[in-house]
Design an enzyme around this catalytic site. Sequence first.
Site, PDB file in Angstrom:
ATOM      1  CB  THR A   1      14.426 -45.944  30.821  1.00 18.54           C
ATOM      2  OG1 THR A   1      14.440 -46.424  29.485  1.00 18.54           O
ATOM      3  CG2 THR A   1      13.320 -46.620  31.583  1.00 18.54           C
TER       4      THR A   1
ATOM      5  CG  ASP B   1      16.308 -43.770  23.091  1.00 19.58           C
ATOM      6  OD1 ASP B   1      15.349 -44.354  23.609  1.00 19.58           O
ATOM      7  OD2 ASP B   1      17.343 -44.353  22.700  1.00 19.58           O
TER       8      ASP B   1
END
Length: 352
Positions: A22, A66
């Site tokens: 993120t 991710d």
Amino acid sequence: MAKQHKQFDKETSVLLIYTGGTIGMVENPQTGSLEPFNFEHLKEHVPELKELGHKITTIQFDPPLDSSEVGPESWIKMTKTIADNYHDYDGFVILHGTDTMAYTASALSFMLENLNKPVIVTGSQLPIGKVRTDGKENLITAIDIAAAKDNGDTVIREVCIYFQNDLLRGNRTRKINADYFSAFKSFNYPTLAHAGVDIKFNKEFIYHPDTVKPLKAHYQLDENIAVLKLLPGIPPQIVKGILSLPGLKGVVMETFGSGNAPCFDWFLDLLKEAVSRDIVIVNITQCCIGIVEMLRYDTGHKLSDVGVISGYDSTTESAATKLMYLFGQGLTANEVKEYMNCSLIGEITISE
Ligand code: ASP
């Protein structure tokens, strides 16, 4: 007591390795969706970095991952990036998704043997391109910690996680919150530093190697490790299914309380049979805080009798990656058990 060192060398160089997660995202103004940004333009997104005064170089994983997709292959890539650049930088910051950050920090702590420089892993709960991001502070302070010197000497010489004001030993840390900015905790080992107005290092808890040896990077990991979480009423076929997986070498068994498990004959027989096939079974408590004491209750005693070994106060993340690392070195089950009984890099507490 906490000591304060705020001495940063102007020439200090830090390698920033963006692996994904993120933190490296910005909002596409056209579509509104979150997209990874090019780290070559990092200073445009975080202009504060120019004021830190350190020489910052960035390397970006392509494609950014991710962290739920990060595993041994990526850990090897991170280890190699650090080993290849080891002599050119004073410290390293790894930007990483938060979900499996504790596994990565644990794995790297074993793979980077004789580490004598800081490797600070950080990330954020909100993208750096969002107004309320926690990423800027995490990034800036992680870089400052990677550059920190005390009378010219590197302050940190281990793999740490820095998140929301706290510097934690990587192989002691767990992700504990999916919502809050303070998402990580080291339950069984003290905080290494706290960043408030100043960064206060708890020097007595920071790992300090006795002798400085050349970095030895390890690139072999054995993935044949499973986690068996006990559940009241767990049926034999589930335990049997896991313990009879082809190629299985090690099991992190998450037990109750101070290392207790049911004493049913079928259960103990399955464990005994697996141990006789040289499967290393490590007893870790499901509790966040505390240590496995297998000789405290009869139930724990019986586990010890069938050959299950104590994982002490290890996190699951650390025990699992330590098994991957040890079996990756080609060690026998007995050798692995011996090393599981020792603290390699501060990952467990072994009382005198
Ligand atoms: N799913 C993301 C990851 O771990 C979440 C984050 O970065 O916080 O890569």
